[in-house]
Design a protein around this motif. Sequence first.
Motif, short mmCIF file in Angstrom:
data_model
loop_
_atom_site.label_atom_id
_atom_site.label_comp_id
_atom_site.label_asym_id
_atom_site.label_seq_id
_atom_site.Cartn_x
_atom_site.Cartn_y
_atom_site.Cartn_z
N GLU A 1 -72.37 18.80 -14.06
CA GLU A 1 -72.44 19.62 -12.85
C GLU A 1 -73.39 18.96 -11.86
O GLU A 1 -74.31 18.24 -12.25
N SER A 2 -73.16 19.19 -10.58
CA SER A 2 -73.94 18.49 -9.56
C SER A 2 -75.36 19.03 -9.42
O SER A 2 -76.26 18.31 -8.98
N SER A 3 -75.56 20.27 -9.78
CA SER A 3 -76.89 20.88 -9.75
C SER A 3 -76.94 21.96 -10.82
O SER A 3 -75.90 22.45 -11.27
N PRO A 4 -78.13 22.32 -11.28
CA PRO A 4 -78.24 23.29 -12.37
C PRO A 4 -77.53 24.61 -12.08
O PRO A 4 -77.77 25.24 -11.06
N GLY A 5 -76.63 24.98 -12.99
CA GLY A 5 -75.94 26.26 -12.88
C GLY A 5 -74.78 26.28 -11.91
O GLY A 5 -74.12 27.32 -11.76
N SER A 6 -74.46 25.15 -11.26
CA SER A 6 -73.38 25.16 -10.27
C SER A 6 -72.01 25.27 -10.93
O SER A 6 -71.07 25.82 -10.34
N GLY A 7 -71.87 24.74 -12.15
CA GLY A 7 -70.61 24.84 -12.86
C GLY A 7 -69.49 23.99 -12.29
O GLY A 7 -68.34 24.11 -12.72
N ASP A 8 -69.78 23.10 -11.35
CA ASP A 8 -68.75 22.28 -10.71
C ASP A 8 -68.60 20.95 -11.44
O ASP A 8 -68.86 19.88 -10.90
N TYR A 9 -68.15 21.02 -12.68
CA TYR A 9 -68.12 19.84 -13.54
C TYR A 9 -67.07 18.83 -13.09
O TYR A 9 -65.89 19.14 -12.96
N THR A 10 -67.52 17.60 -12.85
CA THR A 10 -66.62 16.49 -12.54
C THR A 10 -67.10 15.27 -13.32
O THR A 10 -68.26 15.18 -13.73
N SER A 11 -66.18 14.34 -13.53
CA SER A 11 -66.54 13.12 -14.26
C SER A 11 -67.18 12.11 -13.34
O SER A 11 -66.92 12.10 -12.13
N CYS B 1 -79.13 19.91 -15.64
CA CYS B 1 -77.69 19.94 -15.40
C CYS B 1 -76.94 19.73 -16.72
O CYS B 1 -77.14 18.71 -17.39
N ASN B 2 -76.09 20.67 -17.08
CA ASN B 2 -75.32 20.52 -18.31
C ASN B 2 -74.30 19.41 -18.15
O ASN B 2 -73.71 19.22 -17.08
N HIS B 3 -74.07 18.67 -19.23
CA HIS B 3 -73.11 17.58 -19.21
C HIS B 3 -72.49 17.43 -20.60
O HIS B 3 -73.03 17.91 -21.59
N TYR B 4 -71.32 16.76 -20.65
CA TYR B 4 -70.59 16.67 -21.90
C TYR B 4 -69.47 15.64 -21.78
O TYR B 4 -69.17 15.14 -20.68
N THR B 5 -68.83 15.33 -22.90
CA THR B 5 -67.65 14.47 -22.89
C THR B 5 -66.47 15.26 -23.43
O THR B 5 -66.63 16.33 -24.02
N VAL B 6 -65.28 14.71 -23.25
CA VAL B 6 -64.04 15.29 -23.77
C VAL B 6 -63.30 14.20 -24.52
O VAL B 6 -63.66 13.02 -24.43
N PRO B 7 -62.23 14.54 -25.26
CA PRO B 7 -61.44 13.49 -25.92
C PRO B 7 -60.97 12.44 -24.91
O PRO B 7 -60.50 12.78 -23.82
N ASN B 8 -61.09 11.18 -25.28
CA ASN B 8 -60.73 10.09 -24.39
C ASN B 8 -59.22 9.85 -24.44
O ASN B 8 -58.71 9.17 -25.34
#
Length: 296
Positions: free
Chosen positions: A214-224, A240-247
């Motif tokens: 996410e671009s800022s804490p709590g924004s929820g606008d997740y982009t790669s 800022c929360n971040h994560y990966t997904v299956p490739n």
Amino acid sequence: MSEFRKQKKKTPYPNINQLKIIAAAKTEALKTNGVIEKNVLSAAVVAEEAQLAVEAGIDLQSLRKQNVIKFDTDKYRLQEAVTEALRLPADMSTKLGSLHDTSILPLADTSSGCGYRGYGTEWIKRWKSKWEHSHQWYEALYLALLEDIVLPYVNDPRGICFQRDPTFRCHIAGDPQPSGRVHCDADYGHSSAEVNFWIPLSSEVGGTNSLYCESSPGSGDYTSFDIKYGEIVCFWGNQCNHYTVPNTTDVTRVSVDLRVLPRSLYDLTASPSSHFAIGGFFGHMYRDEDGNVVVK
């Protein structure tokens, strides 16, 4: 450089069971309604960080904004150095995105610790096994990159505290599992003063082989992070929360990432005997009165 290598100390990994519970809760929240509760910093920490930043002349708000900076790949030949450290043929340096197609087995010292990271686990073990001298070029380039790019970017008169051993990642093409859980670095006990620097070593990364944030804490606008080799994403991974997904792409993402915090804010962290002490997790880089760079 050899002295720097010898001084590195291993630090205990956070309680994995607790981290799994936190990550599972965040993953479920993301799946159900896309909202993960924002981490709330105490008013005292916010005020003290802001005051120390002002006194040091640090633009803390700018540091915490997601940004992309560039480096000269001819000067900082990280692809070549990482290829050498992995004991791969030199011509693989520009083909790290095709690592999944190589016939070379990722042989590694299986005693080298590494949590499950999907199909890339064996390559990470290979990296961690660190044959004698194999990482010297990479480590020299790493310190040079810190000195020339990160140190002035943070712009703290007292220098930076930097992750002594940047994290090596390998997200294999076609891996049906994510290579990292949903989290922010605060979940791991990191200081909120930290800033993350994320560096792809594959020629280009984006979409499911990259990191979602996410671009800022709590924004929820997740982009790669859709960038190429020679670019670095700076972001506030602590909050800022971040994560990966299956490739699902046909490109393997090889990358390194590190955490840095202004030295003027370091004293807000735990005591020198803590997990994140200078000389343990962190090194300290600064310029002395004569303008010479000092690394401790």
